[in-house]
Design a protein around this motif. Structure first.
Motif, short mmCIF file in Angstrom:
data_model
loop_
_atom_site.label_atom_id
_atom_site.label_comp_id
_atom_site.label_asym_id
_atom_site.label_seq_id
_atom_site.Cartn_x
_atom_site.Cartn_y
_atom_site.Cartn_z
N PRO A 1 0.80 -1.25 0.00
CA PRO A 1 0.00 0.00 0.00
C PRO A 1 0.82 1.28 0.00
O PRO A 1 0.43 2.25 -0.67
N PRO A 2 1.96 1.36 0.71
CA PRO A 2 2.64 2.67 0.72
C PRO A 2 3.50 2.95 -0.50
O PRO A 2 4.05 4.04 -0.61
N LEU B 1 -1.45 4.99 -6.45
CA LEU B 1 -1.25 4.14 -5.26
C LEU B 1 -2.16 2.91 -5.38
O LEU B 1 -3.21 2.99 -6.02
N GLU C 1 -4.33 1.63 -3.54
CA GLU C 1 -5.71 1.84 -3.11
C GLU C 1 -6.50 2.65 -4.15
O GLU C 1 -7.73 2.74 -4.03
N GLU C 2 -5.80 3.22 -5.11
CA GLU C 2 -6.49 3.99 -6.16
C GLU C 2 -6.78 3.13 -7.39
O GLU C 2 -7.28 3.64 -8.39
N ARG D 1 -9.39 1.57 2.02
CA ARG D 1 -8.13 2.30 1.82
C ARG D 1 -7.35 2.42 3.11
O ARG D 1 -7.90 2.59 4.18
N THR D 2 -6.04 2.36 3.02
CA THR D 2 -5.22 2.40 4.24
C THR D 2 -4.21 3.54 4.25
O THR D 2 -3.76 3.93 5.30
N VAL D 3 -3.82 4.03 3.09
CA VAL D 3 -2.76 5.05 3.07
C VAL D 3 -3.31 6.40 2.63
O VAL D 3 -3.39 7.34 3.39
N GLY D 4 -3.70 6.49 1.39
CA GLY D 4 -4.35 7.70 0.90
C GLY D 4 -3.39 8.84 0.63
O GLY D 4 -2.24 8.83 1.02
#
Lengths: 225, 898
Positions: free
Chosen positions: A94-95, A136, A138-139, B417-420
């Motif tokens: 994720p990061p 990212l 999550e996107e 979502r975890t970071v954003g």
């Protein structure tokens, strides 16, 4: 080419737990994988497909029997590099953005940052994902995330690709796109690949199909494609 | 079919909560512990307040020799007043006392005659000393019969067995024989003008006092002419039953009410001099100071525990969001989701509150000797309820509020979502940290303008008030510094990514850029961790420095009162040389490390008789542990060096400088007694500086001079006291000296004095509070670093698991974990350390009122600070090592769960 098989699985069993509650996930499996093999591994849920894949990937150890990698090396040398794994669930960090995720296996191999990024960029462009490079995880949609995972496989230039139900969480259209990407990557690299799947349509696209029931590899068939 | 929605919600909650506790035990237990820590700290401080208030009340009462002095008014029937006082409801014992004025005393010893100024003759009954044992202290001779005050005995140079003449207005002189010499520890209250406001009280009690049996007093004054009736008066001294509340304010209200009730009964025939009320009034201020300390030192700890709980709960926020997303896909409504989070919050809050109260019981018993959370039953219930409510509130604010917000605001996709890429928090955009720091400085400046007077006890006004406004300075500084630590970390990780990668390269090699990128995107999490560590370090370090400084000053206060570890005071009339046998015996006593002789004389400054101390200039600074705060116009070393450089130099108290309008260099002529002629002779001095305090000296007025010069000018090197440095075993040395010296000298040790030092806040034993606070601070430091880091990493074990499954080796995985742990720990400790330094300085300034005397410098407890550092680093290391091991062990497994 040395002529030696990539993977040699000899009478392997894997049992989880002990005593009456013990579960035999894989039971006496023997098989061999060679370079360029493209295999679909089918079977009902709980039949031991994922466990077998993890054993071949060296992520798990057999309770009895042996798994060796004559064409690759020792278990410690499998990853990062020769063996790549794609999971059912999203497996991007994720990061890190897309290009950093795709470059990660190369960075883990100790290759230079610039080289890793160029290879990652090439892989993304090859799979038509260039415009996602700075997104990212999550996107991304589920399908995009799995195609990026395929690009990560491609960038790492592995000899063996193991995909554990990579389309399990996707609709048919996205599932097809992901399998296209993985097949494209495997063929491009000349790598062997095993894909676990419940989807008959996907399995039919592979020249070799294996089936598992109750932990046993009961049927090996060569597809007509 | 119509079905109620509530049973379904309850069924959902009763299914959900047990499963949550089983599956997320670690996070739930950690959150409960966070709540428990906050509740236990608050409740323990309740115990501290309860115990310290009870101690203050007890000590205030114990210092009072006579609870009430009821003075019969002119014309009143003294016997009737005595009977009414004896019959009053709260009177435990009473004794009539007579006072008669004398124009002076005279003695004739050794061929010379000495005369004193006016004085008092006090008549007491045979049972008085048994009823009021603290009123008189025997020095030498008999404890009954005719007793002479020690200063009078020194002025007249008489000893037991000698005769003195009592001069009386309108009557011929009378002669009495002295049976014993006594001290009157509470002469101020004994000779108070009953009924006069405190501003109209005499500045000092009479120097010349004779205490005689009632029959002797009547023999001296019964024949007084009625025209001199104003020369005598009668009092009834009262001991109350003393069944008082532990709270000084409540006790004060009770005794003043009782005093007014007695005055009403006496109907104008008697006025009550309320000594016990006056002592409790002073204790009321001290109790408020204890409350101030609680606010300053306790509230931040509870706030911190709340923040930690919020951080622990926040580490599970992603899990909670995913759970909500799953529940929502299965048809749960927003209301049901909010209900579940409230149920989780209440469960955690209630469990934490129960655990915290139980913990506080144990802590209270161990540290303060009481498990009560308040001085009265009502306040104990209030404290318990408030602490428990705070626990539930922390649970609700940490868990239910964010979960409720998520449930209302997020859709299913967003919930995963975890970071954003969310921007900076709103407070950062508004510059809240800068605003808080600026306001803190402004408040500090405003507080400094009124001399940091936090507790205002106006004379003659029954109410006392606390300037709670002043608390805002340090509180806002602390919060502002925490937020600033967040901003700086955020800035470093967002703008300094390249710099960070460069810094990480030696440790993580080729992974540096990837790790820097990961930290850049998780900067809000890391910055939050840094802010919490910084706040914890700020709290722990500033509290420790304040407490250490407080202990240091309490010790200084005790040394100031006692003079040294052990002080040997020679008996009046004795003339011991520094080279005498007694001095040699003191020095030879086992355990004695150094003996400092101190001359003590009485000298006339104009018409005032003041204490003059002759010091050995070469050794007194170290031996007397002289602080710079004792002096004005130079350091202790500088001003004592002046006495050495010019032997006729004189250090004078500020009051004397003011009274006599002295300027540096002014000639001051003192009248000192010549040892040969016993006459007072003029001795020239030069005023060189101000001495505000000196060991064994009275607070108001005294003089300090070179001992050699005094010896030379008076012909006597007689020592008034020996200051004995004992090193460690003070009480044993004091006991040995008492045995050795018998009645020839008074031996006082610092341990006893420390317990007696009465009315100031140093009487509050901060040992227990210090232990509790520093213990909690250590626990908070460990939790702030280790626990939050570990929980954060555990919540991200999937990320680490992916890296492990992709082939990251142990070193590469460790790089991810240790870089984050290192950043949180190092930045938190450094920024927290800077904040702590600023906060400790501000606290010491704002709380200057609790220090007596004010400190020269802050005391830094390095061992404790090193322990905090070690605990923080060890907790971080443990968390990082555990997270790395967990990632490697569950790498592939963690990928099978979404």
């Amino acid at each position: 080419m040395t002529g030696r098989p990539l993977v040699d699985v000899a009478n392997v069993s894997r049992t989880f737990g002990r005593g009456p509650s013990a579960v035999v996930a894989v039971h006496g499996v023997t098989c061999v994988l060679d370079r360029g093999d493209l295999i679909a591994l089918t079977g009902p849920s709980g039949s031991g497909k994922s466990t077998l894949l993890h054993l071949i990937a060296g992520l798990d150890l057999p309770t009895t029997g042996t798994v060796t990698w004559p064409g690759i090396g020792t278990r410690a040398e499998l990853r990062p590099g020769p063996v790549a794994v794609v999971f059912q669930a999203p497996s991007l960090l994720p990061p890190l953005d897309v290009i950093e995720n795709v470059a990660l296996p190369l960075v883990l191999q100790g290759l230079g940052r610039r080289f890793a990024r160029e290879a990652a960029d090439d892989a993304l462009i090859r799979l038509g994902l260039g415009e996602l490079r700075h997104k990212l995880p999550e996107e991304l949609s589920g399908g995009q995330a799995q195609r990026v995972a395929a690009a990560r496989v491609l960038a790492g230039r592995p000899q063996l690709i193991l995909a554990d139900e990579p389309t399990g969480q996707l609709d048919h259209v996205n599932g097809t796109l992901v399998i296209d990407a993985l097949l494209d990557a495997a063929r491009h690299l000349g790598a062997a690949m095993i894909v676990n799947t419940h989807d008959r349509t996907i399995a039919d696209r592979f020249p070799v199909q294996w089936s598992m029931t109750s932990g046993r590899l009961v049927h090996c068939a060569v597809a007509s494609c | 079919m119509l079905r109620s929605r509530h049973p379904r919600s309850i069924r959902l909650a009763t299914t959900w909560l047990p499963a949550l506790v089983r599956r997320r035990t670690g996070n739930i237990v950690a959150t409960v512990c966070g709540v428990a820590l906050a509740v236990a700290l608050l409740a323990s401080l309740g115990s501290f307040l309860s115990a310290s208030k009870a101690t203050m009340t007890r000590r205030a009462i114990d210092t009072v020799a006579v609870d009430w002095q009821v003075q019969a008014q002119p014309g009143a029937d003294v016997a009737a007043v005595t009977a009414q006082v004896a019959a009053a409801r709260h009177t435990a014992a009473s004794e009539p006392v007579q006072f008669g004025a004398t124009t002076g005393f005279r003695s004739s010893t050794g061929g010379s005659t000495r005369t004193t100024g006016p004085g008092e003759v006090v008549g007491i009954s045979d049972t008085y000393r048994a009823t009021f044992p603290a009123q008189l202290r025997n020095l030498i001779g008999s404890s009954t019969g005719v007793l002479l005050f020690q200063q009078t005995a020194a002025n007249l140079a008489v000893a037991p067995g000698d005769s003195i003449v009592v001069e009386r207005s309108g009557l011929p002189p009378a002669t009495v024989t002295v049976d014993g010499i006594v001290d009157i520890p509470q002469a101020d209250s004994l000779f108070q003008v009953v009924g006069a406001p405190s501003g109209a009280q005499p500045q000092a009690p009479p120097d010349n006092v004779l205490i005689v049996p009632t029959s002797v007093w009547h023999g001296l004054f019964d024949q007084l002419d009625p025209s001199h009736a104003d020369q005598i008066h009668d009092q009834v001294h009262v001991r109350l039953d003393r069944h008082l509340s532990g709270d000084p304010s409540a006790a004060y209200t009770t005794v003043t009410g009782q005093a007014r009730n007695l005055e009403a009964t006496l109907a104008g025939t008697g006025l009550v001099g309320d000594n016990i009320g006056a002592a409790l009034s002073a204790a009321r201020s001290d109790a408020l100071y204890a409350q101030v300390l609680f606010l300053f030192l306790g509230t931040p700890g509870a706030v911190l525990a709340g923040l930690l709980t919020a951080a622990v709960a926040a580490s599970a926020r992603d899990r909670r969001r995913r759970d909500q997303a799953l529940l929502r896909t299965r048809g749960a409504t927003v209301r049901q989701l909010v209900g579940l989070s409230v149920a989780e919050a209440v469960l955690v809050g209630a469990a934490g509150a129960a655990l915290g109260l139980a913990l506080a019981q144990v802590v209270g018993h161990l540290a303060f000797g009481t498990g009560r959370f308040g001085a009265t039953t009502a306040s104990a219930i209030g404290w318990s309820a408030a602490a428990a409510l705070v626990g539930v509130a922390i649970g609700v604010v940490s868990i239910a509020v964010p979960a409720g917000r998520d449930a209302r605001a997020l859709n299913v996709v967003a919930a995963r979502r975890t970071v954003g890429r969310a921007g900076d928090p709103r407070w950062m955009r508004f510059g809240l940290d800068i605003v808080l720091l600026a306001v803190a400085l402004i408040i500090f400046w405003l507080t400094s303008r009124n001399g940091y007077q936090l507790v205002l006890a106006v004379e003659g006004v029954p109410g006392i008030s606390v300037s709670y406004w002043a608390f805002a300075g340090p509180a806002l500084l602390w919060l502002g510094a925490g937020l600033l630590a967040y901003r700086l970390t955020n800035l470093l990780l967002s703008r300094g990514r390249t710099l960070l990668a460069l810094g990480l390269r030696p440790l993580t090699g080729g992974m540096a850029d990837t790790i820097a990128a990961s930290m850049h995107r998780q900067r809000r999490l890391i910055a939050r961790g840094v802010a919490i560590v910084a706040l914890t370090v700020g709290f722990a370090a500033s509290t420790a420095v304040f407490n250490a400084t407080y202990q240091q000053q309490a010790e200084v206060d005790a040394v100031l009162s006692n003079g040294a570890d052990v002080t040997v005071t020679t008996s009046p009339g004795a003339s011991l040389s520094p080279t005498s046998d007694t001095a040699a015996r003191i020095a030879a006593t086992p355990g004695v490390q150094h003996v400092e002789p101190l001359q003590h004389r009485f000298a006339y400054v104009g018409a005032d008789l003041q204490d003059l101390y002759g010091v050995r200039t070469s050794t007194v600074v170290a031996a007397g542990r002289l602080q710079n705060a004792y002096f004005q116009g130079g350091t202790a070393t500088q001003l004592i060096a002046t006495l050495a450089a010019r032997p006729d130099s004189l250090l004078v108290s500020a009051e004397t400088v003011h009274d006599f309008q002295l300027l540096p260099g002014d000639a001051v002529t003192l009248r000192l007694q010549d040892s040969g002629t016993k006459r007072y002779v003029d001795v020239p001095f030069h005023y060189v500086g101000v001495a505000k305090e000196f060991p064994t000296a009275p607070h108001d007025s005294f003089l300090l001079a070179n001992a050699d010069y005094i010896t030379q000018m008076t012909g006597s090197d007689a020592v008034g006291a020996f200051l004995v440095d004992t090193g460690s075993d003070t009480s044993a040395v004091a006991a040995a000296l008492r045995t050795q010296l018998g009645t020839t000298a008074t031996v006082a040790d610092i341990g006893t004095t420390r317990a007696i030092v009465g009315s100031s806040l140093t009487a509050v034993d901060l040992d227990g509070l210090t232990k509790v606070e520093l213990g909690f601070a250590l626990a908070l430091a460990a939790a702030a670093t280790g626990l939050t880091l570990w929980l954060g990493l555990v919540e991200r074990r999937r990320t680490l698991g992916i890296a492990a499954a992709l082939g990251a080796n142990r070193r590469q995985l460790a790089g991810f974990v240790w870089a984050e742990a290192g950043a949180v720990t190092v930045l938190g400790l450094v920024l927290g350390g800077i904040g702590a330094w600023a906060l400790a300085n501000m606290l010491a300034k704002v709380l200057i009122g609790v220090f007596d005397p004010p400190p020269d410098a802050l005391a830094v407890p390095w061992p404790y600070l090193a322990t905090v550092l070690a605990v923080a680093v060890a907790a971080s290391a443990l968390a990082a090592a555990s997270a790395t091991r967990s990632a490697r062990a569950t790498g592939a497994e963690s990928l099978r769960t979404p």
